[in-house]
Design a protein around this motif. Structure first.
Motif, PDB file in Angstrom:
ATOM      1  N   HIS A 126     -55.967 -10.075 -83.024  1.00  7.41           N
ATOM      2  CA  HIS A 126     -55.760  -9.184 -84.565  1.00  7.41           C
ATOM      3  C   HIS A 126     -58.078  -9.521 -84.881  1.00  7.41           C
ATOM      4  O   HIS A 126     -58.039  -9.109 -85.761  1.00  7.41           O
ATOM      5  N   ASN A 127     -58.405  -9.640 -83.565  1.00 14.49           N
ATOM      6  CA  ASN A 127     -59.880  -9.766 -84.148  1.00 14.49           C
ATOM      7  C   ASN A 127     -60.803 -10.771 -85.169  1.00 14.49           C
ATOM      8  O   ASN A 127     -61.184  -9.661 -85.747  1.00 14.49           O
ATOM      9  N   GLY A 128     -59.885 -11.650 -84.850  1.00 22.60           N
ATOM     10  CA  GLY A 128     -59.699 -12.855 -86.201  1.00 22.60           C
ATOM     11  C   GLY A 128     -61.002 -13.593 -85.360  1.00 22.60           C
ATOM     12  O   GLY A 128     -61.021 -14.032 -83.878  1.00 22.60           O
ATOM     13  N   TRP A 129     -61.952 -14.437 -86.490  1.00 24.05           N
ATOM     14  CA  TRP A 129     -62.849 -14.962 -85.823  1.00 24.05           C
ATOM     15  C   TRP A 129     -63.386 -16.546 -86.693  1.00 24.05           C
ATOM     16  O   TRP A 129     -62.850 -16.229 -87.807  1.00 24.05           O
ATOM     17  N   PHE A 130     -63.927 -17.447 -85.778  1.00 22.87           N
ATOM     18  CA  PHE A 130     -63.703 -18.667 -87.040  1.00 22.87           C
ATOM     19  C   PHE A 130     -65.437 -19.258 -86.628  1.00 22.87           C
ATOM     20  O   PHE A 130     -65.961 -19.141 -85.230  1.00 22.87           O
ATOM     21  N   ASP A 131     -66.335 -19.910 -87.664  1.00 21.79           N
ATOM     22  CA  ASP A 131     -67.284 -20.454 -87.087  1.00 21.79           C
ATOM     23  C   ASP A 131     -66.451 -21.548 -86.631  1.00 21.79           C
ATOM     24  O   ASP A 131     -65.946 -22.957 -86.848  1.00 21.79           O
ATOM     25  N   ALA A 132     -67.601 -21.800 -85.303  1.00 21.28           N
ATOM     26  CA  ALA A 132     -66.781 -23.176 -84.835  1.00 21.28           C
ATOM     27  C   ALA A 132     -66.984 -24.511 -85.505  1.00 21.28           C
ATOM     28  O   ALA A 132     -66.797 -25.976 -84.821  1.00 21.28           O
ATOM     29  N   LEU A 133     -68.788 -24.751 -85.922  1.00 19.83           N
ATOM     30  CA  LEU A 133     -69.397 -25.590 -86.565  1.00 19.83           C
ATOM     31  C   LEU A 133     -67.615 -26.503 -88.024  1.00 19.83           C
ATOM     32  O   LEU A 133     -68.158 -26.981 -87.901  1.00 19.83           O
ATOM     33  N   THR A 134     -67.646 -25.183 -88.745  1.00 17.07           N
ATOM     34  CA  THR A 134     -66.812 -26.087 -89.948  1.00 17.07           C
ATOM     35  C   THR A 134     -65.016 -25.379 -89.365  1.00 17.07           C
ATOM     36  O   THR A 134     -64.390 -26.057 -90.528  1.00 17.07           O
ATOM     37  N   GLY A 135     -64.701 -24.587 -88.544  1.00 18.87           N
ATOM     38  CA  GLY A 135     -63.292 -24.017 -88.775  1.00 18.87           C
ATOM     39  C   GLY A 135     -63.317 -22.895 -89.520  1.00 18.87           C
ATOM     40  O   GLY A 135     -62.163 -22.143 -89.786  1.00 18.87           O
ATOM     41  N   GLU A 136     -64.349 -22.199 -90.813  1.00 19.61           N
ATOM     42  CA  GLU A 136     -63.836 -21.327 -91.393  1.00 19.61           C
ATOM     43  C   GLU A 136     -63.719 -19.973 -90.971  1.00 19.61           C
ATOM     44  O   GLU A 136     -64.087 -19.469 -90.192  1.00 19.61           O
ATOM     45  N   VAL A 137     -63.432 -19.192 -91.302  1.00 19.50           N
ATOM     46  CA  VAL A 137     -62.569 -17.723 -91.295  1.00 19.50           C
ATOM     47  C   VAL A 137     -63.972 -17.399 -91.611  1.00 19.50           C
ATOM     48  O   VAL A 137     -64.888 -17.323 -92.486  1.00 19.50           O
ATOM     49  N   VAL A 138     -65.015 -16.062 -89.889  1.00 17.84           N
ATOM     50  CA  VAL A 138     -65.576 -15.427 -90.157  1.00 17.84           C
ATOM     51  C   VAL A 138     -65.212 -14.187 -90.447  1.00 17.84           C
ATOM     52  O   VAL A 138     -66.668 -13.492 -91.156  1.00 17.84           O
ATOM     53  N   GLN A 139     -64.256 -13.373 -89.755  1.00 15.26           N
ATOM     54  CA  GLN A 139     -64.338 -12.635 -89.953  1.00 15.26           C
ATOM     55  C   GLN A 139     -62.722 -12.044 -89.752  1.00 15.26           C
ATOM     56  O   GLN A 139     -61.819 -13.112 -88.521  1.00 15.26           O
ATOM     57  N   GLY A 140     -61.623 -11.075 -89.892  1.00 11.19           N
ATOM     58  CA  GLY A 140     -60.196 -10.579 -89.558  1.00 11.19           C
ATOM     59  C   GLY A 140     -59.359 -11.291 -90.893  1.00 11.19           C
ATOM     60  O   GLY A 140     -59.618 -11.232 -91.574  1.00 11.19           O
ATOM     61  N   PRO A 141     -58.313 -11.093 -90.272  1.00  7.57           N
ATOM     62  CA  PRO A 141     -56.912 -11.034 -90.822  1.00  7.57           C
ATOM     63  C   PRO A 141     -56.901 -13.208 -91.497  1.00  7.57           C
ATOM     64  O   PRO A 141     -56.132 -13.070 -91.907  1.00  7.57           O
ATOM     65  N   PRO A 142     -57.649 -13.828 -90.293  1.00  9.93           N
ATOM     66  CA  PRO A 142     -56.591 -15.293 -91.351  1.00  9.93           C
ATOM     67  C   PRO A 142     -57.435 -15.501 -92.377  1.00  9.93           C
ATOM     68  O   PRO A 142     -58.499 -14.997 -92.897  1.00  9.93           O
ATOM     69  N   PRO A 143     -55.733 -15.974 -93.406  1.00  7.47           N
ATOM     70  CA  PRO A 143     -55.740 -16.322 -94.136  1.00  7.47           C
ATOM     71  C   PRO A 143     -56.152 -17.795 -94.690  1.00  7.47           C
ATOM     72  O   PRO A 143     -56.505 -17.761 -95.953  1.00  7.47           O
ATOM     73  N   ARG A 144     -56.578 -19.259 -94.139  1.00  9.54           N
ATOM     74  CA  ARG A 144     -57.363 -20.012 -94.265  1.00  9.54           C
ATOM     75  C   ARG A 144     -58.312 -20.255 -92.718  1.00  9.54           C
ATOM     76  O   ARG A 144     -57.683 -20.109 -91.533  1.00  9.54           O
ATOM     77  N   PRO A 145     -58.895 -21.569 -92.771  1.00  9.67           N
ATOM     78  CA  PRO A 145     -60.135 -21.790 -91.862  1.00  9.67           C
ATOM     79  C   PRO A 145     -58.828 -22.631 -90.786  1.00  9.67           C
ATOM     80  O   PRO A 145     -57.489 -23.205 -91.279  1.00  9.67           O
ATOM     81  N   LEU A 146     -58.908 -23.036 -89.366  1.00  7.49           N
ATOM     82  CA  LEU A 146     -58.304 -23.510 -88.575  1.00  7.49           C
ATOM     83  C   LEU A 146     -58.135 -25.220 -89.363  1.00  7.49           C
ATOM     84  O   LEU A 146     -59.162 -25.784 -89.233  1.00  7.49           O
ATOM     85  N   PRO A 147     -56.589 -25.812 -89.253  1.00 11.11           N
ATOM     86  CA  PRO A 147     -56.823 -27.050 -89.131  1.00 11.11           C
ATOM     87  C   PRO A 147     -57.804 -28.072 -88.269  1.00 11.11           C
ATOM     88  O   PRO A 147     -57.602 -27.873 -87.201  1.00 11.11           O
ATOM     89  N   ALA A 148     -58.937 -28.822 -89.054  1.00 10.57           N
ATOM     90  CA  ALA A 148     -59.659 -29.943 -88.036  1.00 10.57           C
ATOM     91  C   ALA A 148     -58.780 -30.978 -87.625  1.00 10.57           C
ATOM     92  O   ALA A 148     -58.091 -31.788 -88.475  1.00 10.57           O
ATOM     93  N   LEU A 149     -59.277 -31.868 -86.654  1.00 10.47           N
ATOM     94  CA  LEU A 149     -59.394 -33.529 -86.177  1.00 10.47           C
ATOM     95  C   LEU A 149     -60.926 -33.723 -86.459  1.00 10.47           C
ATOM     96  O   LEU A 149     -61.331 -33.216 -85.660  1.00 10.47           O
ATOM     97  N   ASN A 150     -61.309 -35.126 -86.779  1.00 12.63           N
ATOM     98  CA  ASN A 150     -62.367 -36.004 -86.823  1.00 12.63           C
ATOM     99  C   ASN A 150     -62.315 -36.141 -85.316  1.00 12.63           C
ATOM    100  O   ASN A 150     -61.956 -36.935 -84.084  1.00 12.63           O
ATOM    101  N   VAL A 151     -63.788 -35.824 -84.788  1.00 10.28           N
ATOM    102  CA  VAL A 151     -63.592 -36.921 -82.914  1.00 10.28           C
ATOM    103  C   VAL A 151     -64.659 -37.826 -83.668  1.00 10.28           C
ATOM    104  O   VAL A 151     -66.183 -37.533 -83.864  1.00 10.28           O
TER     105      VAL A 151
END
Length: 166
Positions: A126-151
């Motif tokens: 659905h053309n959703g985009w997330f910021d690769a540094l933070t996992g936050e939503v940049v655009q599109g329908p996703p309602p929340r950031p991607l769940p992340a793990l510590n590296v």
């Protein structure tokens, strides 16, 4: 002399007119409505029971993912943790940082992919985009950031651990 009937045999076996077969009685409609409503109620109940009695397990401890040499800058690697079916994606960003996120979009669980050089993670459904540094939503329908793990990078090995609460 008997008059010959020109009625086909199938009409004798199935004596219903087209109009009668297209009409739905109130009783049939009510049965259908009850069946669908009951199915939706049962499905919702199962989801509620699963989420309250079987909560998702948190990631505990450190888990080896790969060696640093196995993943070039801008590269990604999909992985799952032992005892889990949740897919994750490890990203080696162009600024030499490492990030790990769940590989399921927070909108409808479509698989997400890192677009090298853009600093963005894409959900093609659905053309959703997330910021690769933070996992936050940049655009599109996703309602929340991607769940992340510590590296954690230890020497030449890359490990992930559970995300610390904010």
């Amino acid at each position: 002399m008997a008059q010959q009937d020109n009625t086909p045999d199938w009409k004798i076996d199935f004596p219903y007119s087209t109009v009668e077969t297209l009409q739905v009685s109130r009783r049939q409609f009510a049965k259908f409505l009850c069946l669908v409503s009951g199915g939706l109620m049962a499905g919702s109940g199962l989801v509620a029971i699963k989420s309250s009695f079987f909560p998702e397990r948190k990631v505990e401890g450190e888990h080896f993912v790969c060696n640093t040499a196995a993943l070039p800058v801008g590269g990604t690697r999909s992985f799952t943790l032992p005892g889990s079916t949740v897919p994750y994606i490890l990203i080696h960003l162009e600024n030499d940082e490492w990030r790990a996120y769940e590989q399921k979009c927070t909108h409808l669980s479509c698989a997400v992919f890192y677009k090298p050089g853009t600093g963005r993670i894409e959900c093609p459904c659905h053309n959703g985009w997330f910021d690769a540094l933070t996992g936050e939503v940049v655009q599109g329908p996703p309602p929340r950031p991607l769940p992340a793990l510590n590296v954690i990078v230890k020497g030449d090995a890359v490990y992930v651990t559970g995300q610390q609460p904010a």
